[in-house]
Structures are given as structure tokens and as C-alpha cells.
Design a protein around this motif. Sequence first.
Motif, PDB file in Angstrom:
ATOM      1  N   ALA A   1       0.856  -1.192   0.000  1.00  0.00           N
ATOM      2  CA  ALA A   1       0.000   0.000   0.000  1.00  0.00           C
ATOM      3  C   ALA A   1       0.889   1.238   0.000  1.00  0.00           C
ATOM      4  CB  ALA A   1      -0.915   0.008   1.212  1.00  0.00           C
ATOM      5  N   PHE A   2       0.634   2.136  -0.953  1.00  0.00           N
ATOM      6  CA  PHE A   2       1.356   3.411  -1.007  1.00  0.00           C
ATOM      7  C   PHE A   2       0.379   4.543  -0.752  1.00  0.00           C
ATOM      8  CE2 PHE A   2       2.709   7.176  -3.412  1.00  0.00           C
ATOM      9  CZ  PHE A   2       3.912   7.422  -2.763  1.00  0.00           C
ATOM     10  N   ASP A   3       0.676   5.313   0.283  1.00  0.00           N
ATOM     11  CA  ASP A   3      -0.183   6.445   0.644  1.00  0.00           C
ATOM     12  C   ASP A   3      -1.623   5.981   0.861  1.00  0.00           C
ATOM     13  OD1 ASP A   3      -0.259   9.062   1.366  1.00  0.00           O
ATOM     14  OD2 ASP A   3      -0.249   9.883  -0.656  1.00  0.00           O
ATOM     15  N   GLY A   4      -1.768   4.777   1.455  1.00  0.00           N
ATOM     16  CA  GLY A   4      -3.081   4.234   1.758  1.00  0.00           C
ATOM     17  C   GLY A   4      -3.772   3.531   0.611  1.00  0.00           C
ATOM     18  N   ARG A   5      -3.108   3.405  -0.535  1.00  0.00           N
ATOM     19  CA  ARG A   5      -3.718   2.822  -1.744  1.00  0.00           C
ATOM     20  C   ARG A   5      -2.960   1.555  -2.127  1.00  0.00           C
ATOM     21  NH1 ARG A   5      -3.340   6.154  -7.407  1.00  0.00           N
ATOM     22  NH2 ARG A   5      -4.622   4.815  -8.728  1.00  0.00           N
ATOM     23  N   ASP A   6      -3.679   0.467  -2.333  1.00  0.00           N
ATOM     24  CA  ASP A   6      -3.058  -0.803  -2.700  1.00  0.00           C
ATOM     25  C   ASP A   6      -2.529  -0.718  -4.134  1.00  0.00           C
ATOM     26  OD1 ASP A   6      -2.349  -3.429  -3.303  1.00  0.00           O
ATOM     27  OD2 ASP A   6      -3.984  -4.272  -2.117  1.00  0.00           O
ATOM     28  N   ILE A   7      -1.211  -0.922  -4.290  1.00  0.00           N
ATOM     29  CA  ILE A   7      -0.600  -0.849  -5.619  1.00  0.00           C
ATOM     30  C   ILE A   7      -0.012  -2.198  -6.034  1.00  0.00           C
ATOM     31  CG2 ILE A   7      -0.092   1.612  -5.394  1.00  0.00           C
ATOM     32  CD1 ILE A   7       2.850   0.792  -4.844  1.00  0.00           C
ATOM     33  N   SER A   8      -0.384  -3.260  -5.311  1.00  0.00           N
ATOM     34  CA  SER A   8       0.201  -4.579  -5.569  1.00  0.00           C
ATOM     35  C   SER A   8       0.023  -5.033  -7.007  1.00  0.00           C
ATOM     36  CB  SER A   8      -0.419  -5.621  -4.627  1.00  0.00           C
ATOM     37  OG  SER A   8      -0.375  -5.202  -3.302  1.00  0.00           O
ATOM     38  N   GLN A   9      -1.163  -4.790  -7.546  1.00  0.00           N
ATOM     39  CA  GLN A   9      -1.470  -5.243  -8.907  1.00  0.00           C
ATOM     40  C   GLN A   9      -1.850  -4.044  -9.775  1.00  0.00           C
ATOM     41  OE1 GLN A   9      -0.843  -8.390  -9.438  1.00  0.00           O
ATOM     42  NE2 GLN A   9      -0.686  -8.987  -7.280  1.00  0.00           N
ATOM     43  N   ALA A  10      -1.158  -2.947  -9.588  1.00  0.00           N
ATOM     44  CA  ALA A  10      -1.484  -1.714 -10.304  1.00  0.00           C
ATOM     45  C   ALA A  10      -1.318  -1.887 -11.817  1.00  0.00           C
ATOM     46  CB  ALA A  10      -0.599  -0.577  -9.809  1.00  0.00           C
ATOM     47  N   THR A  11      -2.216  -1.296 -12.577  1.00  0.00           N
ATOM     48  CA  THR A  11      -2.155  -1.337 -14.035  1.00  0.00           C
ATOM     49  C   THR A  11      -1.044  -0.413 -14.536  1.00  0.00           C
ATOM     50  OG1 THR A  11      -3.704   0.509 -14.276  1.00  0.00           O
ATOM     51  CG2 THR A  11      -4.647  -1.712 -14.122  1.00  0.00           C
ATOM     52  N   PRO A  12      -0.617  -0.592 -15.799  1.00  0.00           N
ATOM     53  CA  PRO A  12       0.405   0.314 -16.352  1.00  0.00           C
ATOM     54  C   PRO A  12       0.006   1.787 -16.264  1.00  0.00           C
ATOM     55  CG  PRO A  12       0.166  -1.604 -17.764  1.00  0.00           C
ATOM     56  CD  PRO A  12      -0.916  -1.706 -16.730  1.00  0.00           C
ATOM     57  N   LYS A  13      -1.261   2.080 -16.445  1.00  0.00           N
ATOM     58  CA  LYS A  13      -1.722   3.470 -16.362  1.00  0.00           C
ATOM     59  C   LYS A  13      -1.534   4.022 -14.954  1.00  0.00           C
ATOM     60  CE  LYS A  13      -5.759   6.419 -17.174  1.00  0.00           C
ATOM     61  NZ  LYS A  13      -7.178   6.455 -17.602  1.00  0.00           N
ATOM     62  N   ILE A  14      -1.884   3.220 -13.962  1.00  0.00           N
ATOM     63  CA  ILE A  14      -1.707   3.651 -12.569  1.00  0.00           C
ATOM     64  C   ILE A  14      -0.222   3.785 -12.251  1.00  0.00           C
ATOM     65  CG2 ILE A  14      -2.007   2.959 -10.166  1.00  0.00           C
ATOM     66  CD1 ILE A  14      -4.676   1.696 -10.978  1.00  0.00           C
ATOM     67  N   ARG A  15       0.593   2.862 -12.766  1.00  0.00           N
ATOM     68  CA  ARG A  15       2.036   2.931 -12.536  1.00  0.00           C
ATOM     69  C   ARG A  15       2.619   4.230 -13.089  1.00  0.00           C
ATOM     70  NH1 ARG A  15       4.396   0.332  -8.525  1.00  0.00           N
ATOM     71  NH2 ARG A  15       3.360  -1.662  -8.237  1.00  0.00           N
ATOM     72  N   ARG A  16       2.145   4.654 -14.250  1.00  0.00           N
ATOM     73  CA  ARG A  16       2.638   5.913 -14.826  1.00  0.00           C
ATOM     74  C   ARG A  16       2.282   7.097 -13.934  1.00  0.00           C
ATOM     75  NH1 ARG A  16       1.235   3.236 -19.661  1.00  0.00           N
ATOM     76  NH2 ARG A  16      -0.855   4.167 -19.681  1.00  0.00           N
ATOM     77  N   SER A  17       1.084   7.039 -13.361  1.00  0.00           N
ATOM     78  CA  SER A  17       0.686   8.131 -12.471  1.00  0.00           C
ATOM     79  C   SER A  17       1.477   8.111 -11.165  1.00  0.00           C
ATOM     80  CB  SER A  17      -0.824   8.051 -12.185  1.00  0.00           C
ATOM     81  OG  SER A  17      -1.132   6.930 -11.364  1.00  0.00           O
ATOM     82  N   LEU A  18       1.932   6.919 -10.752  1.00  0.00           N
ATOM     83  CA  LEU A  18       2.707   6.795  -9.522  1.00  0.00           C
ATOM     84  C   LEU A  18       4.148   7.282  -9.690  1.00  0.00           C
ATOM     85  CD1 LEU A  18       1.607   3.256  -8.261  1.00  0.00           C
ATOM     86  CD2 LEU A  18       1.186   5.421  -7.091  1.00  0.00           C
ATOM     87  N   ALA A  19       4.598   7.418 -10.931  1.00  0.00           N
ATOM     88  CA  ALA A  19       5.987   7.803 -11.181  1.00  0.00           C
ATOM     89  C   ALA A  19       6.321   9.155 -10.566  1.00  0.00           C
ATOM     90  CB  ALA A  19       6.269   7.831 -12.678  1.00  0.00           C
ATOM     91  N   LYS A  20       5.334  10.011 -10.419  1.00  0.00           N
ATOM     92  CA  LYS A  20       5.577  11.319  -9.807  1.00  0.00           C
ATOM     93  C   LYS A  20       5.960  11.173  -8.338  1.00  0.00           C
ATOM     94  CE  LYS A  20       3.391  15.795  -8.935  1.00  0.00           C
ATOM     95  NZ  LYS A  20       3.715  15.821  -7.504  1.00  0.00           N
ATOM     96  N   ASP A  21       5.399  10.170  -7.671  1.00  0.00           N
ATOM     97  CA  ASP A  21       5.566  10.025  -6.228  1.00  0.00           C
ATOM     98  C   ASP A  21       6.572   8.956  -5.816  1.00  0.00           C
ATOM     99  OD1 ASP A  21       3.734  12.022  -5.479  1.00  0.00           O
ATOM    100  OD2 ASP A  21       2.054  10.660  -5.834  1.00  0.00           O
ATOM    101  N   ILE A  22       6.861   7.999  -6.702  1.00  0.00           N
ATOM    102  CA  ILE A  22       7.823   6.937  -6.389  1.00  0.00           C
ATOM    103  C   ILE A  22       8.912   6.936  -7.445  1.00  0.00           C
ATOM    104  CG2 ILE A  22       8.171   4.484  -5.946  1.00  0.00           C
ATOM    105  CD1 ILE A  22       5.236   4.206  -5.332  1.00  0.00           C
ATOM    106  N   GLN A  23      10.142   7.174  -7.028  1.00  0.00           N
ATOM    107  CA  GLN A  23      11.278   7.208  -7.945  1.00  0.00           C
ATOM    108  C   GLN A  23      12.348   6.214  -7.470  1.00  0.00           C
ATOM    109  OE1 GLN A  23      12.176   8.953 -10.910  1.00  0.00           O
ATOM    110  NE2 GLN A  23       9.963   9.241 -11.039  1.00  0.00           N
ATOM    111  N   VAL A  24      13.388   6.070  -8.276  1.00  0.00           N
ATOM    112  CA  VAL A  24      14.414   5.072  -7.968  1.00  0.00           C
ATOM    113  C   VAL A  24      15.800   5.606  -8.334  1.00  0.00           C
ATOM    114  CG1 VAL A  24      14.116   3.972 -10.226  1.00  0.00           C
ATOM    115  CG2 VAL A  24      15.123   2.662  -8.338  1.00  0.00           C
ATOM    116  N   VAL A  25      16.789   5.232  -7.529  1.00  0.00           N
ATOM    117  CA  VAL A  25      18.199   5.473  -7.852  1.00  0.00           C
ATOM    118  C   VAL A  25      18.876   4.109  -7.895  1.00  0.00           C
ATOM    119  CG1 VAL A  25      20.369   6.539  -7.158  1.00  0.00           C
ATOM    120  CG2 VAL A  25      18.209   7.736  -6.744  1.00  0.00           C
TER     121      VAL A  25
END
Length: 276
Positions: A70-94
Motif C-alpha cells: 500500500a502506497f499512501d493508503g492505496r493498494d498498488i500490488s497489482q497496479a495497471t500500467p496506467k496507474i504505474r505511470r501516475s505513480l511515477a511522480k511520487d515513487i522514484q528510484v536510484v
Amino acid sequence: MTAPILAAKNLQVSYPVRGFMKKPIEIVHGVDFEIGEGETLGIVGESGSGKTTIGRAILGLAMVSGGSIAFDGRDISQATPKIRRSLAKDIQVVFQDPYSSLNPSLMIGQILAEPLTVQGWSRADATKRVLELLDRVGLPRNAAARLPREFSGGQRQRIAIARALALSPKLVICDEPVSGLDLSTQAKVLDLFIELQRETGVAYMFISHDLAVIRHISHRVGVLYRGEMVEQGDTAEVTGEPRNPYTQRLVLAAPVADPDRQAERRALRAQMFAAA
């Protein structure tokens, strides 16, 4: 602990296996953890323990086969590609290797502006933000007009950090981000991570096999062994008075400056392995 920005419950992660009717191999076996806002959770373990797999699962790059994220209270375990794109603003990687994660044919300004323009920023606003990011990570503004190959490993990692922070994310997954750097550069980059967290309030999941690195940067630590979280808690407690035998061996394996103490630790670690 502050309110969790990320929470994993009984998380299981598997990788598919080639071949007809072959079952996926489970790498992570039902782990629980939380990351608070503005907090750093260090995930430490030996190679093959599953720590990078956890990071990939959060990013949607590995299959969650059980449990939840759960990210920010929202289950993202099986998030669709569209939801993943929207999450890119809030979750980044190094990533570990800054050079391979930077497009060698693009100038630094283009690399840093790319996530901004994808989110609809104007060219003028993106250019202004790029210069702010270079200032923030301690690089000259003329770096925007240079290519990745013109920078040292430590400078390239600063660029990767700047790109991760471009959209002001809430969480950054840091996957062995200093393991390829020399010790003095490691210290500078780690201090930069800490400084940026204080300034922005970003949360980190910091993945490393190096207990000294984890001890330096983390508020809390999770120790992973063969896909299971064997110990978790406050950094000083876990690294100072570990309860789990594997964590104890991990602590004893970390080098110390005193030769006599180092010899004692090696002898004690050998005894623990012999008794295991």
C-alpha cells in the motif's frame, strides 16, 4: 514513527520460470514492513536475499504473488500500467550503476528535463527546475550542457539523484546506490542523501549489503535472509544489540578500525558459523 507512506503486509514476490507449466519461484516469503513519511528504512542482507526484489516489486517490476503493498493508503500490488505511470511522480528510484541508468547520448539537462516534460511541464519551467536540481546536488549549472561520460562516478550518481528528485517524490527506492563508489565518494553521496531528505521530507528505502552504509543513513533497519525478514527495528538497536543469529553474524562481519577488535570479531564469527 510517522504515518506510513508505504506498508507491505505478508508480501510475497515470485519470478516466472521458463518452461511449460513450471511454477514461478518465490523469492520473498511473506515480509512485513512500513516506511514513514520522511523516514529511511534500510534493507540489508547478503546477495540473493531478496532485497532488490522487494524494491522491484514496489516499482512494479516484479510480480507480487501474495500479500499487499500500500502506497499512501492505496493498494498498488497489482497496479495497471496506467496507474504505474501516475505513480511515477511520487515513487522514484536510484540504481546501483549511475552510468547505465543515464542515456549516454543525451546531455544532462535533457536527462533531468525528461521526467518533467512527460508530466506536462513547459520547456521554460523544466529548464528552471533543472538548474535548481543541479544546484541542490552540488553540481555546476554548466553541467546541463555536458554528457554523462564527462563526469566521475560520484558526479553521475549525483545526477541520478537529481533526476529522482525532479518531480518532488514522496518515496525513493535506493538500490545499492553507493556500492560502486570509493569510500570517500560514498560518504559524500550518503551525506547528500541525508541533506536532501532534511530539505524535502522525502522517504527512502535504502537497499544495501553493507551494514556500515545502512547504519549511517537509516532510521530503522530490516534484515533480510533468504527472502525472510528475520529482524527489524531501530537502527541503533538492531546494529548494536542484534537478537537474530544471522544479524549477529552480519554485524560481526562488518570491519572495524581496531586490529585487535577485528581479530576478536573474526574469531567470534567463526565460532558462530561452527555452531550453526
